[in-house]
Write an enzyme that holds these catalytic residues in place. Structure first.
Site, PDB file in Angstrom:
ATOM      1  N   ARG A 102       2.851 -10.731   8.238  1.00  0.00           N
ATOM      2  CA  ARG A 102       1.008 -10.722   8.138  1.00  0.00           C
ATOM      3  C   ARG A 102       0.640 -12.365   8.317  1.00  0.00           C
ATOM      4  O   ARG A 102       1.541 -12.937   8.074  1.00  0.00           O
ATOM      5  CB  ARG A 102       0.835 -10.534   6.669  1.00  0.00           C
ATOM      6  CG  ARG A 102      -0.271 -10.971   6.204  1.00  0.00           C
ATOM      7  CD  ARG A 102      -0.671  -9.569   4.713  1.00  0.00           C
ATOM      8  NE  ARG A 102      -0.537  -8.622   4.676  1.00  0.00           N
ATOM      9  CZ  ARG A 102      -1.669  -7.750   3.765  1.00  0.00           C
ATOM     10  NH1 ARG A 102      -1.940  -8.719   2.675  1.00  0.00           N
ATOM     11  NH2 ARG A 102      -2.085  -6.328   3.560  1.00  0.00           N
ATOM     12  N   HIS A 129      -5.367  -3.750  11.668  1.00  0.00           N
ATOM     13  CA  HIS A 129      -4.092  -3.818  10.669  1.00  0.00           C
ATOM     14  C   HIS A 129      -3.555  -2.383  10.652  1.00  0.00           C
ATOM     15  O   HIS A 129      -4.482  -1.290  10.013  1.00  0.00           O
ATOM     16  CB  HIS A 129      -5.245  -3.804   9.653  1.00  0.00           C
ATOM     17  CG  HIS A 129      -4.448  -3.873   7.721  1.00  0.00           C
ATOM     18  ND1 HIS A 129      -3.202  -3.710   7.765  1.00  0.00           N
ATOM     19  CD2 HIS A 129      -4.933  -3.781   6.514  1.00  0.00           C
ATOM     20  CE1 HIS A 129      -2.938  -4.332   6.449  1.00  0.00           C
ATOM     21  NE2 HIS A 129      -3.720  -4.042   6.005  1.00  0.00           N
ATOM     22  N   GLN A 132      -2.528   0.092   7.709  1.00  0.00           N
ATOM     23  CA  GLN A 132      -3.362   0.893   6.522  1.00  0.00           C
ATOM     24  C   GLN A 132      -3.598   2.080   7.449  1.00  0.00           C
ATOM     25  O   GLN A 132      -3.930   2.795   6.621  1.00  0.00           O
ATOM     26  CB  GLN A 132      -4.350  -0.605   6.452  1.00  0.00           C
ATOM     27  CG  GLN A 132      -5.190  -0.131   5.785  1.00  0.00           C
ATOM     28  CD  GLN A 132      -5.319   0.242   4.304  1.00  0.00           C
ATOM     29  OE1 GLN A 132      -4.883  -0.506   3.662  1.00  0.00           O
ATOM     30  NE2 GLN A 132      -5.818   0.903   3.552  1.00  0.00           N
ATOM     31  N   ASP A 220     -14.775  -2.153   3.822  1.00  0.00           N
ATOM     32  CA  ASP A 220     -13.687  -3.585   3.485  1.00  0.00           C
ATOM     33  C   ASP A 220     -15.043  -4.650   2.738  1.00  0.00           C
ATOM     34  O   ASP A 220     -15.402  -4.875   3.000  1.00  0.00           O
ATOM     35  CB  ASP A 220     -12.901  -3.219   4.519  1.00  0.00           C
ATOM     36  CG  ASP A 220     -11.599  -4.299   4.151  1.00  0.00           C
ATOM     37  OD1 ASP A 220     -11.320  -5.140   2.786  1.00  0.00           O
ATOM     38  OD2 ASP A 220     -11.423  -4.694   4.886  1.00  0.00           O
ATOM     39  N   CYS A 261      -9.582  -0.042   1.845  1.00  0.00           N
ATOM     40  CA  CYS A 261      -7.923   0.169   1.970  1.00  0.00           C
ATOM     41  C   CYS A 261      -7.581  -0.902   0.681  1.00  0.00           C
ATOM     42  O   CYS A 261      -6.877  -1.094   0.218  1.00  0.00           O
ATOM     43  CB  CYS A 261      -8.142  -1.040   2.975  1.00  0.00           C
ATOM     44  SG  CYS A 261      -8.912  -2.792   3.048  1.00  0.00           S
ATOM     45  N   ARG A 289      -0.135   4.192   1.592  1.00  0.00           N
ATOM     46  CA  ARG A 289       0.525   3.635   2.286  1.00  0.00           C
ATOM     47  C   ARG A 289       2.040   3.681   2.444  1.00  0.00           C
ATOM     48  O   ARG A 289       3.587   3.844   3.533  1.00  0.00           O
ATOM     49  CB  ARG A 289       0.391   2.378   2.014  1.00  0.00           C
ATOM     50  CG  ARG A 289      -0.894   1.548   1.343  1.00  0.00           C
ATOM     51  CD  ARG A 289      -1.674   1.831   3.659  1.00  0.00           C
ATOM     52  NE  ARG A 289      -0.728   0.089   4.077  1.00  0.00           N
ATOM     53  CZ  ARG A 289      -1.490  -0.915   3.784  1.00  0.00           C
ATOM     54  NH1 ARG A 289      -1.588  -1.366   3.491  1.00  0.00           N
ATOM     55  NH2 ARG A 289       0.105  -1.697   4.269  1.00  0.00           N
TER      56      ARG A 289
HETATM   57  N1  NVA Z   1      -9.989  -7.301   5.435  1.00  0.00           N
HETATM   58  C1  NVA Z   1      -9.625  -7.677   4.798  1.00  0.00           C
HETATM   59  C2  NVA Z   1      -8.020  -6.372   3.865  1.00  0.00           C
HETATM   60  C3  NVA Z   1      -7.041  -6.873   3.116  1.00  0.00           C
HETATM   61  C4  NVA Z   1      -6.210  -5.716   3.062  1.00  0.00           C
HETATM   62  C5  NVA Z   1      -8.637  -8.576   5.088  1.00  0.00           C
HETATM   63  O1  NVA Z   1      -8.471  -8.508   6.012  1.00  0.00           O
HETATM   64  O2  NVA Z   1      -8.686  -9.933   4.040  1.00  0.00           O
HETATM   65  N1   CP Z   2      -4.566  -2.930   1.620  1.00  0.00           N
HETATM   66  C1   CP Z   2      -3.650  -4.214   1.712  1.00  0.00           C
HETATM   67  O1   CP Z   2      -3.546  -4.413   2.810  1.00  0.00           O
HETATM   68  O2   CP Z   2      -3.814  -4.315   0.144  1.00  0.00           O
HETATM   69  P1   CP Z   2      -2.753  -6.121   0.100  1.00  0.00           P
HETATM   70  O3   CP Z   2      -3.723  -7.309   0.928  1.00  0.00           O
HETATM   71  O4   CP Z   2      -2.300  -5.460  -1.193  1.00  0.00           O
HETATM   72  O5   CP Z   2      -1.816  -5.373   0.887  1.00  0.00           O
END
Ligand code: NVA
Ligand code: CP
Length: 327
Positions: A102, A129, A132, A220, A261, A289
């Site tokens: 990540r 992502h 997801q 989101d 998400c 997930r």
């Molecule tokens: N768009 C959000 C998704 C988190 C799972 C982010 O990147 O923070």
């Molecule tokens: N939706 C998602 O990826 O959640 P987290 O940021 O908690 O992993």
């Protein structure tokens, strides 16, 4: 599926996705579930950003398949002291059967994939992502009984989740209508991929136009991780127009589902009444997930097994002429 990194979702085709969803459904039902499926396999995960769902669902997924996962905070490893991404990838490839990451910059996960000898899975970057979306497709299929022909309305920021969703929708025959402010559109690469794969993607500014008659409404956070400095400016652009509330949901089909998400910023992109309301499937979505990633890990890891076996055959034949050779 050949040895694959999963960085965007473009690496999969319609058949791969159908197979993953089928396997995920079977795993969720507990059918053909044997603990030893991924016995002793190791999945190493690197986190540059926080995570609740992704980290826990991947850890549980590996455990339930008989292997295990190691989660590393990027700040705790030598990466934080300047060891290169490539050297980190080479090292972890010697311990792990697959690597997850990540990251802030998508280019980091691409560099990891280029240097690693094992499959790399993007667990969220600034641009995509993919994991997801596999869980999301499973959820929609469970609730609606199908994917092809459904209309999914995305409301808000054309972000990482939106980009991978565009790809996933195209590969499963869903129509995607995106309502976002000017300057917050999804990536052209994702839209072009979708259109090249018979996908239907429409981008507009007005949320009502996107949601009208939709089967799925998805939003989101307006402020993704890494964009915190833009928070004030973003809230001015997105609110109140892009909030998913009861009035907006009322324009969709009466059996429409609401997806997110997570994590949600209640009161910003979505109201309590919607996320806690009758249309919301967000907890089922979060659970899925786990099941989707079990299927993905199974495909990726058993696949890399085959690759490694053939690699070892090559190594064995070469070792007759050379004394020693690394993987
Ligand atoms: N768009 C959000 C998704 C988190 C799972 C982010 O990147 O923070
Ligand atoms: N939706 C998602 O990826 O959640 P987290 O940021 O908690 O992993």
């Amino acid at each position: 599926m050949g040895m694959k990194h999963i960085l965007t979702l473009m690496e999969l085709d319609s058949k791969d996705i159908a197979m993953i969803l089928k396997l995920a459904e079977m795993m969720k039902e507990g059918k053909r579930m044997r603990m030893e499926r991924l016995k002793d396999k190791v999945f190493v995960m690197i986190f540059q950003k926080p995570s609740t769902r992704t980290r826990v669902s991947f850890e549980v997924a590996m455990r339930e398949l008989g292997g295990y996962a190691i989660a590393l905070n990027a700040n705790d490893i030598q990466l934080s002291r300047g060891e290169s991404i490539e050297d980190t990838a080479r090292t972890l490839s010697r311990y792990a059967d697959a690597i997850g990451a990540r990251v802030y910059a998508h280019s980091d996960v691409e560099r990891l994939a280029r240097a690693a000898d094992v499959p790399v899975i993007n667990m969220l970057s600034d641009l995509y992502h993919p994991c997801q979306i596999l869980g999301d497709l499973l959820t929609i299929k469970e609730v609606k009984g199908k994917l092809a022909g459904l209309t999914l309305a995305w409301v808000g920021d054309g972000n990482n989740v939106c980009n991978s969703l565009i790809i996933g929708a195209a590969l499963t025959g869903m129509i995607m209508k995106i309502a976002c402010p000017k300057g917050y559109e999804p990536l052209e690469d994702a839209v072009n991929f979708a259109r090249e794969h018979n996908g239907y993607v429409e981008i507009m500014e007005e949320p009502k136009d996107a949601v009208m008659g939709a089967d799925v409404i998805y939003t989101d956070s307006f402020v993704s991780m890494g964009k915190e400095a833009e928070r004030e400016e973003r809230l001015k652009v997105f609110l109140p127009r892009y909030q998913v509330n009861d009035d907006l949901i009322a324009l969709a089909r009466s059996d429409a589902i609401f997806m997110h998400c997570l994590p949600a910023k209640r009161g910003e992109e979505v109201t309590d009444s919607v996320i806690d309301g009758a249309h919301s499937v967000v907890w089922q979505q979060a659970e899925n997930r786990l099941h989707a990633q079990k299927a993905l890990l199974y495909m990726v890891l058993t696949d890399s097994d085959a690759r490694r076996r053939s690699g070892r055959r090559v190594m064995r034949s070469r070792s007759r002429t050379r004394s020693r050779r690394s993987r």
